[in-house]
Design a protein around this motif. Structure first.
Motif, PDB file in Angstrom:
ATOM      1  N   LYS A 420       0.855  -1.191   0.000  1.00  0.00           N
ATOM      2  CA  LYS A 420       0.000   0.000   0.000  1.00  0.00           C
ATOM      3  C   LYS A 420       0.890   1.238   0.000  1.00  0.00           C
ATOM      4  O   LYS A 420       1.873   1.292   0.744  1.00  0.00           O
ATOM      5  N   GLU A 421       0.488   2.227  -0.769  1.00  0.00           N
ATOM      6  CA  GLU A 421       1.294   3.440  -0.890  1.00  0.00           C
ATOM      7  C   GLU A 421       1.529   4.089   0.480  1.00  0.00           C
ATOM      8  O   GLU A 421       2.601   4.613   0.765  1.00  0.00           O
ATOM      9  N   GLU A 422       0.507   4.021   1.367  1.00  0.00           N
ATOM     10  CA  GLU A 422       0.675   4.695   2.667  1.00  0.00           C
ATOM     11  C   GLU A 422       1.685   3.971   3.566  1.00  0.00           C
ATOM     12  O   GLU A 422       2.170   4.533   4.543  1.00  0.00           O
ATOM     13  N   ASP A 423       1.994   2.720   3.255  1.00  0.00           N
ATOM     14  CA  ASP A 423       2.988   1.996   4.053  1.00  0.00           C
ATOM     15  C   ASP A 423       4.406   2.194   3.519  1.00  0.00           C
ATOM     16  O   ASP A 423       5.376   1.724   4.114  1.00  0.00           O
ATOM     17  N   LYS A 424       4.506   2.864   2.389  1.00  0.00           N
ATOM     18  CA  LYS A 424       5.828   2.993   1.758  1.00  0.00           C
ATOM     19  C   LYS A 424       6.706   3.901   2.604  1.00  0.00           C
ATOM     20  O   LYS A 424       6.356   5.047   2.874  1.00  0.00           O
ATOM     21  N   PRO A 425       7.862   3.396   3.056  1.00  0.00           N
ATOM     22  CA  PRO A 425       8.737   4.258   3.860  1.00  0.00           C
ATOM     23  C   PRO A 425       9.248   5.420   3.017  1.00  0.00           C
ATOM     24  O   PRO A 425       9.481   5.276   1.821  1.00  0.00           O
ATOM     25  N   ARG A 426       9.399   6.538   3.666  1.00  0.00           N
ATOM     26  CA  ARG A 426       9.989   7.699   3.008  1.00  0.00           C
ATOM     27  C   ARG A 426      11.474   7.426   2.781  1.00  0.00           C
ATOM     28  O   ARG A 426      12.153   6.984   3.697  1.00  0.00           O
ATOM     29  N   GLN A 427      11.954   7.664   1.572  1.00  0.00           N
ATOM     30  CA  GLN A 427      13.386   7.446   1.304  1.00  0.00           C
ATOM     31  C   GLN A 427      14.231   8.258   2.293  1.00  0.00           C
ATOM     32  O   GLN A 427      13.978   9.445   2.507  1.00  0.00           O
ATOM     33  N   LEU A 428      15.205   7.609   2.894  1.00  0.00           N
ATOM     34  CA  LEU A 428      16.040   8.276   3.897  1.00  0.00           C
ATOM     35  C   LEU A 428      17.485   8.365   3.406  1.00  0.00           C
ATOM     36  O   LEU A 428      18.047   7.368   2.944  1.00  0.00           O
ATOM     37  N   VAL A 429      18.073   9.530   3.502  1.00  0.00           N
ATOM     38  CA  VAL A 429      19.484   9.692   3.156  1.00  0.00           C
ATOM     39  C   VAL A 429      20.267  10.006   4.431  1.00  0.00           C
ATOM     40  O   VAL A 429      19.943  10.954   5.141  1.00  0.00           O
ATOM     41  N   ILE A 430      21.255   9.184   4.725  1.00  0.00           N
ATOM     42  CA  ILE A 430      22.062   9.405   5.927  1.00  0.00           C
ATOM     43  C   ILE A 430      23.430   9.950   5.520  1.00  0.00           C
ATOM     44  O   ILE A 430      24.154   9.321   4.749  1.00  0.00           O
ATOM     45  N   THR A 431      23.764  11.131   6.013  1.00  0.00           N
ATOM     46  CA  THR A 431      25.044  11.744   5.644  1.00  0.00           C
ATOM     47  C   THR A 431      26.089  11.477   6.730  1.00  0.00           C
ATOM     48  O   THR A 431      25.853  11.786   7.901  1.00  0.00           O
ATOM     49  N   ILE A 432      27.210  10.910   6.334  1.00  0.00           N
ATOM     50  CA  ILE A 432      28.308  10.722   7.295  1.00  0.00           C
ATOM     51  C   ILE A 432      29.608  11.311   6.739  1.00  0.00           C
ATOM     52  O   ILE A 432      29.845  11.297   5.541  1.00  0.00           O
ATOM     53  N   GLU A 433      30.420  11.804   7.658  1.00  0.00           N
ATOM     54  CA  GLU A 433      31.721  12.353   7.259  1.00  0.00           C
ATOM     55  C   GLU A 433      32.818  11.369   7.649  1.00  0.00           C
ATOM     56  O   GLU A 433      32.576  10.442   8.407  1.00  0.00           O
ATOM     57  N   GLU A 434      34.015  11.610   7.157  1.00  0.00           N
ATOM     58  CA  GLU A 434      35.128  10.699   7.434  1.00  0.00           C
ATOM     59  C   GLU A 434      34.697   9.272   7.125  1.00  0.00           C
ATOM     60  O   GLU A 434      34.969   8.338   7.885  1.00  0.00           O
ATOM     61  N   ALA A 435      34.031   9.139   5.994  1.00  0.00           N
ATOM     62  CA  ALA A 435      33.367   7.875   5.710  1.00  0.00           C
ATOM     63  C   ALA A 435      34.320   6.684   5.676  1.00  0.00           C
ATOM     64  O   ALA A 435      33.935   5.568   6.013  1.00  0.00           O
ATOM     65  N   HIS A 436      35.587   6.926   5.295  1.00  0.00           N
ATOM     66  CA  HIS A 436      36.477   5.761   5.181  1.00  0.00           C
ATOM     67  C   HIS A 436      36.683   5.064   6.521  1.00  0.00           C
ATOM     68  O   HIS A 436      37.012   3.901   6.574  1.00  0.00           O
ATOM     69  N   ARG A 437      36.472   5.801   7.614  1.00  0.00           N
ATOM     70  CA  ARG A 437      36.613   5.165   8.931  1.00  0.00           C
ATOM     71  C   ARG A 437      35.522   4.125   9.157  1.00  0.00           C
ATOM     72  O   ARG A 437      35.688   3.212   9.944  1.00  0.00           O
ATOM     73  N   PHE A 438      34.356   4.348   8.534  1.00  0.00           N
ATOM     74  CA  PHE A 438      33.244   3.428   8.715  1.00  0.00           C
ATOM     75  C   PHE A 438      33.256   2.327   7.665  1.00  0.00           C
ATOM     76  O   PHE A 438      32.575   1.340   7.800  1.00  0.00           O
ATOM     77  N   LEU A 439      33.967   2.593   6.582  1.00  0.00           N
ATOM     78  CA  LEU A 439      33.799   1.720   5.424  1.00  0.00           C
ATOM     79  C   LEU A 439      35.111   1.109   4.950  1.00  0.00           C
ATOM     80  O   LEU A 439      35.221   0.695   3.821  1.00  0.00           O
ATOM     81  N   ASP A 440      36.126   1.085   5.822  1.00  0.00           N
ATOM     82  CA  ASP A 440      37.372   0.490   5.320  1.00  0.00           C
ATOM     83  C   ASP A 440      37.254  -1.035   5.348  1.00  0.00           C
ATOM     84  O   ASP A 440      36.415  -1.600   6.035  1.00  0.00           O
ATOM     85  N   SER A 441      38.081  -1.672   4.534  1.00  0.00           N
ATOM     86  CA  SER A 441      37.885  -3.104   4.277  1.00  0.00           C
ATOM     87  C   SER A 441      37.883  -3.945   5.546  1.00  0.00           C
ATOM     88  O   SER A 441      37.219  -4.970   5.609  1.00  0.00           O
ATOM     89  N   SER A 442      38.606  -3.507   6.574  1.00  0.00           N
ATOM     90  CA  SER A 442      38.731  -4.373   7.743  1.00  0.00           C
ATOM     91  C   SER A 442      37.452  -4.397   8.584  1.00  0.00           C
ATOM     92  O   SER A 442      37.223  -5.351   9.313  1.00  0.00           O
ATOM     93  N   ILE A 443      36.627  -3.373   8.488  1.00  0.00           N
ATOM     94  CA  ILE A 443      35.417  -3.407   9.320  1.00  0.00           C
ATOM     95  C   ILE A 443      34.120  -3.360   8.536  1.00  0.00           C
ATOM     96  O   ILE A 443      33.044  -3.561   9.089  1.00  0.00           O
ATOM     97  N   VAL A 444      34.265  -3.146   7.232  1.00  0.00           N
ATOM     98  CA  VAL A 444      33.048  -2.871   6.473  1.00  0.00           C
ATOM     99  C   VAL A 444      32.022  -4.005   6.537  1.00  0.00           C
ATOM    100  O   VAL A 444      30.818  -3.778   6.477  1.00  0.00           O
ATOM    101  N   ASN A 445      32.508  -5.214   6.710  1.00  0.00           N
ATOM    102  CA  ASN A 445      31.551  -6.317   6.745  1.00  0.00           C
ATOM    103  C   ASN A 445      30.810  -6.415   8.059  1.00  0.00           C
ATOM    104  O   ASN A 445      29.843  -7.148   8.185  1.00  0.00           O
TER     105      ASN A 445
END
Ligand SMILES: Nc1ncnc2c1ncn2[C@@H]1O[C@H](COP(=O)(O)OP(=O)(O)O)[C@@H](O)[C@H]1O
Ligand SMILES: [Mg+2]
Length: 584
Positions: A420-445
């Motif tokens: 149902k259209e009314e159940d459709k979640p609103r698209q959410l954009v999350i902005t993060i800085e220093e992104a490589h700290r969150f997404l480097d290969s050693s922890i990304v998984n």
């Protein structure tokens, strides 16, 4: 240089390695800029290309040994175009093949103007059904090459006024005053990145894009504002001290500011900021795993954490911090924990007590409030104030995002079931800085950010990562980054990272390395039909007027002025005072 006259002609090339163009003698090589958008009019199709290299060349070895003397400009002119000439390297990106009525067979290859007239006459350029295709072939020999005109930009990048699309202009081409738009609906449905070395304009671009997303209502935003520069006023570099407006000032009640450091927020005179408090009992082992490097936690400590959590439940951190040495010894005897690692864990977690926004327990769930705001379409900016060190930033960002993502997954699953259209979640954009700290290969998984980047649009959540070191981001994540907006980068590894997963991008490397050091960006990916270099739209008075006309009056009422000189911003109705109830 006359824009609608041909600049040169195609002499050789291939789809994989790009096209080689010989410039006509009347065009000076110095007028050509790497990154420029050029058009080739083939016999049937028009090709949209990006200029990736320029080269001056000659065909006579004698010239090398005996170049004309400086006073002999006549000689240089005679040689120009025949013995000495300029070669352009073009990367073809898109083509379109209009079905031209009637007169098509009269066309000759060099007649862009005739084709333009027919396109205009038949409204083809703004025809929604017009199909721009990725290049599948190359133009024939001696096709004519032109500078792109305004209508070429419109054909490719659309217009902000197009009612069918949420187009937003993010800048202008290098040498023209026509807006270059990105399609915000496409932008928000995938994770995106804003890259560039320090001082090149990332924060300004972020503010610009999020303004566009709010203005066009393309998504709701959650911003982890490490340097407290998006919500309220931010300083602009320059000879004179000046500030620019934050999103709250532009969009007023469509934006809420939460703060992890209410004192700092209050000192800056931010209106209506809400405090945000997290507590030990909200921290899960997964949250600690992400900051294990910052806390110096070894795997053994995380194992001990699991033993403690099993024993004490949600309150394990407070319990642990209050344990004496004897308590620890006793615990280890009874529960087979490792004494050394539990003591180390205790010592390290005590650092968290110094974070201003952390309490032992908190009766109120602030994350629920944030979710309610987001559900109601209100954008949330979380300020860190003095709490912006990496440990603090990563911990809070991770804790909040994990929970919000969890709810989004549930909502998306419900929507999948009911459709149902009314159940459709609103698209959410999350902005993060220093992104490589969150997404480097050693922890990304192991982190929520890796999950979000990889799951794409499945749960209606996407990331906007802002980073100066894209090479630190895991390759797999990088190849999922839909649209990459990149300011100047110098490091070869970082430049390579931008092109991860982009085929045939060889020629664009040079474009990226040659950007100006401020306010220029290469935009490529999902939200634009082809890569393009822009002078970033200025985030200034004029922008405020263009974007926020509809609530300009409200801003003046709230702030007393609409200037950018840093004297405004004291909001008398600020509810920060009420923070004292919470112990600040
Ligand atoms: N779009 C823009 N509009 C106005 N000024 C800009 C813009 N982009 C960059 N600047 C100028 O460049 C400076 C550095 O930009 P900033 O976004 O803070 O860089 P970064 O975040 O990459 O370190 C700003 O303080 C501002 O003066
Ligand atoms: Mg910045």
């Amino acid at each position: 240089m006359q824009k609608d006259k041909p600049l040169g002609t195609v002499i050789e090339g291939s789809l994989s390695e790009g096209l080689v163009i010989k410039l006509y003698p009347h065009v000076s090589v110095e007028e050509m800029r790497v990154g420029e958008f050029l058009v080739i009019q083939g016999v049937k199709s028009r090709f949209f290309c990006i200029l990736s290299d320029v080269k001056i060349d000659h065909n006579s070895p004698r010239l090398m040994s005996d170049p004309p003397r400086p006073e002999n400009s006549f000689m240089a002119e005679i040689l120009g175009g025949s013995s000495t000439f300029t070669i352009l390297q073009l990367e073809p990106m898109l083509m379109f093949t209009p079905t031209l009525p009637g007169k098509a067979e009269d066309l000759t290859v060099d007649d862009r103007r005739v084709v333009d007239a027919i396109i205009d006459e038949n409204n083809l350029a703004i025809n929604p059904d017009l199909k721009l295709m990725p290049v599948k072939t190359v133009p024939s020999h001696f096709s004519q090459v032109y500078s792109a005109l305004e209508n070429d930009f419109q054909t490719v990048f659309g217009s902000e006024n197009d009612p069918r699309k949420k187009n937003f202009s993010i800048g202008r081409p290098l040498d023209m005053e026509v807006p270059v738009c990105i399609d915000l609906d496409r932008f928000v449905e995938r994770s995106n990145g804003i890259f560039g070395k320090s001082g090149t304009g990332k924060s300004f671009l972020t503010r610009l894009l999020i303004s566009g997303i709010i203005h066009k209502d393309a998504a709701v935003n959650l911003m982890f504002d490490m340097h407290s520069e998006y919500g309220w006023e931010a300083v602009s570099e320059g000879k004179q001290f000046s500030t620019v407006k934050g999103l709250k000032q532009l969009f007023n009640d469509r934006v809420e500011i939460y703060t992890l450091d209410p004192e700092s927020t209050q000192r800056r005179g931010v209106g209506n900021a809400k405090p945000l408090i997290l507590s030990f009992d909200q921290i899960e082992i997964e949250d600690l795993r992400l900051v294990s490097r910052e806390l110096g936690l070894k795997d053994a400590s995380l194992d001990s954490a699991a033993v403690l959590e099993k024993e004490f439940g949600r309150h394990w951190i407070s319990q642990l911090i209050n344990m004496t040495n004897e308590d620890i010894t006793l615990f280890c005897e009874e529960k087979q924990g490792h004494k050394g690692s539990i003591a180390a864990l205790q010592r390290k977690l005590m650092r968290l007590e110094n974070l201003k926004y952390i309490r032992q327990t908190c009766p109120h769930n602030y994350i629920d409030n944030i979710l309610e705001s987001l559900d109601a379409g209100i954008n949330v900016v979380i300020e860190f104030g003095s709490q912006s060190n990496l440990l603090s930033y990563m911990l809070a960002t991770n804790m909040i995002t994990r929970r919000i993502h969890g709810r989004y997954v549930k909502k998306a699953e419900l929507f999948l079931q009911t459709q149902k259209e009314e159940d459709k979640p609103r698209q959410l954009v999350i902005t993060i800085e220093e992104a490589h700290r969150f997404l480097d290969s050693s922890i990304v998984n192991q982190t929520i950010f890796g999950t979000i980047a990889r799951e794409m649009r499945k749960y209606f959540v996407s990331l906007l990562v802002v980073d100066q070191r894209p090479s630190g981001i895991d390759n797999e994540v990088m190849s999922q980054v839909g649209t990459r907006i990149t300011c100047l980068l110098n490091d070869d590894k970082d430049i390579d990272a931008i092109f991860t997963g982009v085929s045939g991008s060889g020629g664009l490397r040079s474009v990226l390395a040659k950007l100006d050091s401020k306010q220029q960006a290469l935009v490529l990916g999902h939200a634009v039909p082809m890569p393009v270099v822009v002078r970033t739209r200025s985030y200034d008075q004029q922008f405020y007027r263009e974007i926020a006309q509809f609530n300009e009056r409200k801003i003046i009422e709230t702030n007393g002025t609409n200037g950018t000189n840093g004297t405004n911003g004291k909001n008398p109705s600020s509810n920060i005072e009420s923070l004292s109830d919470l112990g600040f």
